[in-house]
Design a protein around this motif. Structure first.
Motif, PDB file in Angstrom:
ATOM      1  N   GLY A 121      -5.765 -15.871  15.529  1.00  0.00           N
ATOM      2  CA  GLY A 121      -6.585 -16.640  14.604  1.00  0.00           C
ATOM      3  C   GLY A 121      -6.660 -16.039  13.218  1.00  0.00           C
ATOM      4  O   GLY A 121      -7.633 -16.238  12.493  1.00  0.00           O
ATOM      5  N   GLY A 122      -5.625 -15.294  12.840  1.00  0.00           N
ATOM      6  CA  GLY A 122      -5.580 -14.729  11.492  1.00  0.00           C
ATOM      7  C   GLY A 122      -6.210 -13.357  11.380  1.00  0.00           C
ATOM      8  O   GLY A 122      -6.716 -12.992  10.319  1.00  0.00           O
ATOM      9  N   ARG A 123      -6.135 -12.553  12.434  1.00  0.00           N
ATOM     10  CA  ARG A 123      -6.736 -11.217  12.412  1.00  0.00           C
ATOM     11  C   ARG A 123      -5.719 -10.102  12.214  1.00  0.00           C
ATOM     12  O   ARG A 123      -6.075  -8.922  12.278  1.00  0.00           O
ATOM     13  CB  ARG A 123      -7.509 -10.966  13.716  1.00  0.00           C
ATOM     14  CG  ARG A 123      -8.788 -11.774  13.832  1.00  0.00           C
ATOM     15  CD  ARG A 123      -9.606 -11.351  15.041  1.00  0.00           C
ATOM     16  NE  ARG A 123      -9.027 -11.808  16.299  1.00  0.00           N
ATOM     17  CZ  ARG A 123      -9.014 -11.088  17.423  1.00  0.00           C
ATOM     18  NH1 ARG A 123      -9.491  -9.859  17.433  1.00  0.00           N
ATOM     19  NH2 ARG A 123      -8.490 -11.593  18.527  1.00  0.00           N
ATOM     20  N   LEU A 124      -4.472 -10.431  11.953  1.00  0.00           N
ATOM     21  CA  LEU A 124      -3.419  -9.418  11.904  1.00  0.00           C
ATOM     22  C   LEU A 124      -3.360  -8.693  10.558  1.00  0.00           C
ATOM     23  O   LEU A 124      -3.441  -9.313   9.498  1.00  0.00           O
ATOM     24  CB  LEU A 124      -2.058 -10.061  12.164  1.00  0.00           C
ATOM     25  CG  LEU A 124      -0.853  -9.101  12.079  1.00  0.00           C
ATOM     26  CD1 LEU A 124      -0.834  -8.149  13.259  1.00  0.00           C
ATOM     27  CD2 LEU A 124       0.452  -9.877  11.972  1.00  0.00           C
ATOM     28  N   VAL A 125      -3.169  -7.376  10.629  1.00  0.00           N
ATOM     29  CA  VAL A 125      -2.691  -6.571   9.507  1.00  0.00           C
ATOM     30  C   VAL A 125      -1.283  -6.124   9.866  1.00  0.00           C
ATOM     31  O   VAL A 125      -1.061  -5.536  10.935  1.00  0.00           O
ATOM     32  CB  VAL A 125      -3.583  -5.343   9.243  1.00  0.00           C
ATOM     33  CG1 VAL A 125      -2.909  -4.401   8.239  1.00  0.00           C
ATOM     34  CG2 VAL A 125      -4.949  -5.774   8.726  1.00  0.00           C
ATOM     35  N   ALA A 126      -0.322  -6.408   8.994  1.00  0.00           N
ATOM     36  CA  ALA A 126       1.084  -6.109   9.264  1.00  0.00           C
ATOM     37  C   ALA A 126       1.461  -4.771   8.630  1.00  0.00           C
ATOM     38  O   ALA A 126       1.602  -4.665   7.416  1.00  0.00           O
ATOM     39  CB  ALA A 126       1.975  -7.223   8.716  1.00  0.00           C
ATOM     40  N   GLY A 127       1.608  -3.756   9.475  1.00  0.00           N
ATOM     41  CA  GLY A 127       2.023  -2.446   8.986  1.00  0.00           C
ATOM     42  C   GLY A 127       3.529  -2.324   8.995  1.00  0.00           C
ATOM     43  O   GLY A 127       4.200  -2.784   9.922  1.00  0.00           O
ATOM     44  N   MET A 128       4.090  -1.694   7.957  1.00  0.00           N
ATOM     45  CA  MET A 128       5.550  -1.597   7.825  1.00  0.00           C
ATOM     46  C   MET A 128       5.960  -0.179   7.433  1.00  0.00           C
ATOM     47  O   MET A 128       6.233   0.100   6.275  1.00  0.00           O
ATOM     48  CB  MET A 128       6.050  -2.597   6.779  1.00  0.00           C
ATOM     49  CG  MET A 128       5.765  -4.050   7.123  1.00  0.00           C
ATOM     50  SD  MET A 128       6.458  -5.171   5.879  1.00  0.00           S
ATOM     51  CE  MET A 128       5.924  -6.769   6.528  1.00  0.00           C
ATOM     52  N   PRO A 192       0.115 -12.230   6.154  1.00  0.00           N
ATOM     53  CA  PRO A 192      -0.901 -11.239   6.525  1.00  0.00           C
ATOM     54  C   PRO A 192      -0.911 -10.069   5.544  1.00  0.00           C
ATOM     55  O   PRO A 192       0.109  -9.765   4.906  1.00  0.00           O
ATOM     56  CB  PRO A 192      -0.456 -10.785   7.924  1.00  0.00           C
ATOM     57  CG  PRO A 192       0.421 -11.886   8.426  1.00  0.00           C
ATOM     58  CD  PRO A 192       1.100 -12.462   7.228  1.00  0.00           C
ATOM     59  N   PRO A 193      -2.060  -9.386   5.421  1.00  0.00           N
ATOM     60  CA  PRO A 193      -2.093  -8.180   4.578  1.00  0.00           C
ATOM     61  C   PRO A 193      -1.054  -7.175   5.058  1.00  0.00           C
ATOM     62  O   PRO A 193      -0.842  -7.017   6.262  1.00  0.00           O
ATOM     63  CB  PRO A 193      -3.511  -7.638   4.782  1.00  0.00           C
ATOM     64  CG  PRO A 193      -4.303  -8.768   5.337  1.00  0.00           C
ATOM     65  CD  PRO A 193      -3.352  -9.644   6.081  1.00  0.00           C
ATOM     66  N   VAL A 194      -0.421  -6.503   4.106  1.00  0.00           N
ATOM     67  CA  VAL A 194       0.610  -5.517   4.441  1.00  0.00           C
ATOM     68  C   VAL A 194       0.084  -4.119   4.113  1.00  0.00           C
ATOM     69  O   VAL A 194      -0.354  -3.860   2.991  1.00  0.00           O
ATOM     70  CB  VAL A 194       1.915  -5.786   3.674  1.00  0.00           C
ATOM     71  CG1 VAL A 194       2.948  -4.684   3.961  1.00  0.00           C
ATOM     72  CG2 VAL A 194       2.485  -7.158   4.049  1.00  0.00           C
ATOM     73  N   PRO A 394      -7.787  -8.920   6.594  1.00  0.00           N
ATOM     74  CA  PRO A 394      -7.459 -10.257   7.125  1.00  0.00           C
ATOM     75  C   PRO A 394      -8.553 -11.282   6.856  1.00  0.00           C
ATOM     76  O   PRO A 394      -9.733 -10.940   6.733  1.00  0.00           O
ATOM     77  CB  PRO A 394      -7.319 -10.009   8.637  1.00  0.00           C
ATOM     78  CG  PRO A 394      -7.057  -8.565   8.777  1.00  0.00           C
ATOM     79  CD  PRO A 394      -7.771  -7.891   7.646  1.00  0.00           C
ATOM     80  N   LYS A 395      -8.123 -12.517   6.796  1.00  0.00           N
ATOM     81  CA  LYS A 395      -9.046 -13.637   6.598  1.00  0.00           C
ATOM     82  C   LYS A 395      -8.884 -14.599   7.775  1.00  0.00           C
ATOM     83  O   LYS A 395      -8.151 -15.584   7.697  1.00  0.00           O
ATOM     84  CB  LYS A 395      -8.772 -14.322   5.268  1.00  0.00           C
ATOM     85  CG  LYS A 395      -9.006 -13.422   4.050  1.00  0.00           C
ATOM     86  CD  LYS A 395      -8.630 -14.120   2.758  1.00  0.00           C
ATOM     87  CE  LYS A 395      -8.964 -13.249   1.550  1.00  0.00           C
ATOM     88  NZ  LYS A 395      -8.243 -11.949   1.579  1.00  0.00           N
TER      89      LYS A 395
END
Length: 409
Positions: A121-128, A192-194, A394-395
């Motif tokens: 539901g849009g809770r992801l933070v994408a780490g790279m 998503p936020p990175v 996240p939003k």
């Protein structure tokens, strides 16, 4: 401030003489030391701990990726994150992250992160992350001199796959794809936020500033050493004309809480020792492949945190050393609040990640540590940096699917 519960998922059944008998916990750690039945229980305990962190009010839960090792038995953080989309309710799901250069094609990362974002539901933070030398150069055989080149190309492909509304062709040096057209697409827009985990590379600081990403300093040398590194980060932000919003940065700190300072040493001391002397026991030859670190980073004086030299330095550390040098913030709630506040102010980080399961720490002690932190430490630090806007969080959807079992038998 956002405070997230970070899990490394260590293998906590290494023999007592591991660091004396075996040369490395990473890359060539003997497979006969792995007990799958014990690991079955570990995975389920660790997921229980992450889910509990959500229940007691942590802002996020964090998982990450490592290979061929007993430091963290989580080669696929996306699998763990997928399970948590169904078993957590409010916490951001922070994957720190997928080592982009290891995926062929990296479109796979774009797809799986999009799945996680939609399912949660849009809770992801994408780490790279680029990934450690042990994981990338030795476990996965990547050429250290082209690793970052592959990483940046993979990043560009993933961002375009998330944001380009029509199918497109991608003709890179390392990846060629005639039809890039991912389904599903991320729920969060434009994506998503990175967050970018790093170990102090000057080039990474510049790049995260240019891309407007969060830089996460993942250090096990403690906050006192890290303050010096982060001073360099903030100075570089100033040189680049980037604002000093604390939410641009994150930091990982070991924390243990008990009723008194003395009780903390009794309860947690052996597990801290296990972590530093076994889980971080890395052969020097695996720690830093030639070409892995850039010339600029070498000239900056930032040293690697693993390898024989680092292990030798930690060999004789005592509880007093761990606490006084800032490796771990430990003690009663009052002591922890005081020292953690100093650490956050000195680091100037708006995203604090805490390691509350450490080394050989069993589930019951981890739950105690987590609950004490949530009830007696977290309320005292939550309002820090409240005057700043966190644009990198996240939003999620206001109304999300209810998790349950339904239907006729």
């Amino acid at each position: 401030m956002k405070v997230s519960w970070f899990h490394l998922m260590p293998y906590r059944h290494l023999p007592d003489d591991f660091e004396d008998k075996y040369r490395s916990v990473w890359v060539d750690v003997p497979s006969h030391l792995f007990d799958a039945e014990k690991a079955h229980h570990l995975y389920n305990e660790y997921l229980d701990e992450l889910e509990f962190a959500d229940q007691v009010g942590f802002d996020g839960v964090c998982v990450n990726e490592h290979h061929n090792n007993a430091y963290g038995i989580m080669p696929s953080p996306n699998l763990m994150a997928a399970m948590m989309t169904r078993r957590t309710t409010n916490a951001a799901i922070i994957v720190l992250g997928n080592s982009l250069a290891l995926y062929n094609p990296p479109i796979r990362v774009a797809e799986e992160f999009a799945m996680l974002d939609v399912a949660s539901g849009g809770r992801l933070v994408a780490g790279m992350p680029v990934g450690t030398s042990m994981d990338t150069n030795f476990a996965y055989g990547q050429n250290p001199t082209t690793l970052r080149e592959k990483y940046y190309e993979a990043h560009d492909l993933i961002i375009k796959a998330w944001t380009e509304p029509e199918p497109f062709a991608f003709n890179g040096k390392h990846t060629q794809a005639r039809y890039v057209n991912i389904w599903p697409r991320p729920l969060q827009k434009p994506h998503p936020p990175v967050w970018i985990p790093g170990g102090g590379s000057v080039e990474t600081w510049e790049w995260t500033s240019r891309m407007d990403y969060v830089y996460c300093y993942l250090s096990f040398s403690g906050y006192k050493r890290a303050i010096r590194v982060m001073d360099g980060f903030w100075k570089e932000m100033e040189n680049l004309g980037t604002d000093d919003n604390p939410y641009r940065a994150g930091f990982l700190q070991l924390v243990v809480v008990s009723e008194t300072d003395e009780q903390a040493e009794i309860e947690y001391g052996p597990h801290i020792d296990y972590f530093y002397k076994k889980n971080l026991h890395v052969f020097e030859g695996f720690a830093d492949a030639p070409g892995y670190r850039t010339v600029r980073t070498l000239r900056s004086g930032v040293t690697t945190q693993v390898g024989s030299a680092a292990s030798q330095k930690r060999k004789d550390l005592t509880w007093k050393d761990y606490v006084e040098d800032g490796y771990v913030i430990a003690g009663s709630p009052k002591t922890v609040v005081e020292n953690l506040t100093k650490a956050v102010e000195g680091l100037r980080v708006g995203h604090l990640m805490v390691l509350l399961q450490i080394g050989s720490m069993p589930k019951d002690l981890t739950m105690k540590n987590t609950e004490l932190f949530a009830t007696q430490v977290l309320p005292h630090i939550r309002d820090m940096w409240s005057e700043y806007d966190d644009r990198w969080w996240p939003k999620p959807l206001e109304t999300r699917a209810e998790v349950g079992v339904s239907g006729d038998s």
